[in-house]
Design a protein around this motif. Sequence first.
Motif, short mmCIF file in Angstrom:
data_model
loop_
_atom_site.label_atom_id
_atom_site.label_comp_id
_atom_site.label_asym_id
_atom_site.label_seq_id
_atom_site.Cartn_x
_atom_site.Cartn_y
_atom_site.Cartn_z
N PRO A 86 53.49 49.18 101.28
CA PRO A 86 55.12 47.37 101.51
C PRO A 86 54.81 47.21 103.19
N PRO A 87 54.91 45.63 102.49
CA PRO A 87 55.80 45.47 104.24
C PRO A 87 57.04 45.51 104.81
N PHE A 116 52.66 41.36 93.39
CA PHE A 116 53.73 40.63 94.16
C PHE A 116 53.84 42.33 94.92
N ASP A 117 53.64 42.82 95.45
CA ASP A 117 54.07 45.05 95.87
C ASP A 117 54.94 45.17 97.58
N GLY A 118 55.86 43.79 97.54
CA GLY A 118 56.51 43.61 98.73
C GLY A 118 58.20 44.13 98.14
N CYS A 119 58.39 44.49 97.21
CA CYS A 119 60.00 44.99 96.83
C CYS A 119 59.63 46.63 96.32
N PRO A 120 60.31 47.49 96.95
CA PRO A 120 60.38 48.55 96.60
C PRO A 120 60.79 48.56 95.21
N LEU A 121 61.65 48.72 94.85
CA LEU A 121 62.14 48.04 93.48
C LEU A 121 60.62 48.25 92.67
N LYS A 122 59.44 47.47 92.65
CA LYS A 122 58.70 47.60 92.01
C LYS A 122 58.45 49.01 91.95
N HIS A 123 58.59 49.73 92.59
CA HIS A 123 57.35 51.18 92.77
C HIS A 123 58.43 52.41 92.07
N THR A 124 59.58 51.94 91.46
CA THR A 124 60.65 52.85 90.74
C THR A 124 60.67 52.66 89.35
N ALA A 125 60.65 51.29 89.07
CA ALA A 125 61.27 50.45 87.43
C ALA A 125 59.72 50.47 86.53
N THR A 126 60.34 51.20 85.83
CA THR A 126 58.96 50.35 84.38
C THR A 126 57.93 49.38 84.67
N ARG A 127 58.73 48.36 84.94
CA ARG A 127 57.43 47.28 84.72
C ARG A 127 58.17 46.04 84.36
N LEU A 128 57.37 44.81 84.88
CA LEU A 128 58.24 43.63 85.80
C LEU A 128 58.89 43.10 84.12
N VAL A 129 60.58 42.87 84.66
CA VAL A 129 61.06 41.88 83.45
C VAL A 129 61.79 40.90 83.91
N TRP A 187 63.26 43.78 88.91
CA TRP A 187 63.01 44.82 88.55
C TRP A 187 63.82 45.79 88.53
N ARG A 188 63.97 46.51 87.52
CA ARG A 188 65.43 47.66 87.06
C ARG A 188 65.31 48.53 88.57
N PRO A 189 66.57 48.21 89.37
CA PRO A 189 67.24 49.52 90.29
C PRO A 189 67.33 50.84 89.79
N PRO A 190 66.97 51.92 91.14
CA PRO A 190 66.96 52.95 89.91
C PRO A 190 68.62 53.73 89.08
N THR A 194 73.54 49.06 92.80
CA THR A 194 72.99 47.62 93.06
C THR A 194 71.86 47.46 93.54
N PRO A 195 71.01 46.21 93.59
CA PRO A 195 70.34 45.89 94.28
C PRO A 195 70.49 45.77 96.27
N THR A 196 70.19 47.03 97.50
CA THR A 196 70.40 46.26 98.32
C THR A 196 70.24 45.09 99.03
N PRO A 197 71.38 44.41 100.01
CA PRO A 197 70.72 43.06 100.24
C PRO A 197 69.70 42.61 100.67
N GLN A 198 68.81 43.62 101.14
CA GLN A 198 66.93 43.07 101.51
C GLN A 198 66.09 43.10 100.15
N GLU A 199 66.58 43.69 98.93
CA GLU A 199 65.59 43.79 97.93
C GLU A 199 65.86 42.12 97.69
#
Length: 295
Positions: A86-87, A116-129, A187-190, A194-199
């Motif tokens: 991830p960048p 797209f792989d740039g958002c860390p939430l993708k890696h903890t979420a089950t799927r894209l919503v 993507w669902r935050p774990p 609340t999603p972070t400002p960066q996310e």
Amino acid sequence: MLLMAPTLNDRDVLADILAFHVEAGVDVALGEQPVDRFTESAAERSAAAGRVVLAPSAESAPAPRPAPPVPAAHRPATPALAGEAPPPPDLAAVEAREAAASAPTLEALEALLEKFDGCPLKHTATRLVFADGNPQARLMLVGEAPGRDEDIEGKPFVGRSGKLLDRMLAAIGIDRTTAYIANVVPWRPPGNRTPTPQETAICLPFICRQIELANPDVLVCLGGPSAQTLLGIRDGITKARGRWMDYDTGSRVIPALATFHPAYLLRSPLGKRMAWRDMLAIEARLAGLPERAPD
Ligand code: URA
């Protein structure tokens, strides 16, 4: 007295571990095998610094990572695609903007988001919503981020707050065939944090493009975070709700209204009176619009 150290087989110890996870917000198992995120992120940091890290054991070894990121000036302008490290957030936001702008249709945008792989939430979420409802609808509603039920089903607002949203819309004669629904963060935050400002910043270009492509006649922001992110306001939702504002897609200015998030209304039913006024305002605004020319 003989004291026995608890083993992982002890029911009580296992119950404690489970309770700890529940308290920490873990409410769904994402995979069959445990993943050692500490090793993974250590490897990512080292890869970014150009070093090689030896994983502690073959079992917890992270998937092999590609070469460290090349400075932005030397990179091709492609989005962060699956499989790459991830960048950093700033770079991910730039890549998100380029990727989102390149999508000519909503289908293309969804496909780009899947890759797209740039958002860390993708890696903890089950799927894209991505969205639910009718992309041709005149009304678009945007929430903050998917919760547990949405993460499982892959559709926004299908849990308890979604059911309330459906009832609110039904009160003004609208359902998911006449509304288009999405979230600022897809993507669902774990643990529903609340999603972070960066996310949020990384996801923002995608939802902006989604609004531009759906091109609704009325935009409704559900809750303060959605209103603040999309409408650029700083007011809390109690102050911001019920006021028509302009949302500029870049190609058109759309009337936008913020209202309470249905999850808030579930906790604070007194807010329903004002939410009802907002629904009536939305109904009136939609009724006053000229007929749409067929595509
Ligand atoms: N809350 C949101 O903001 N979005 C959903 O999709 C569900 C709950």
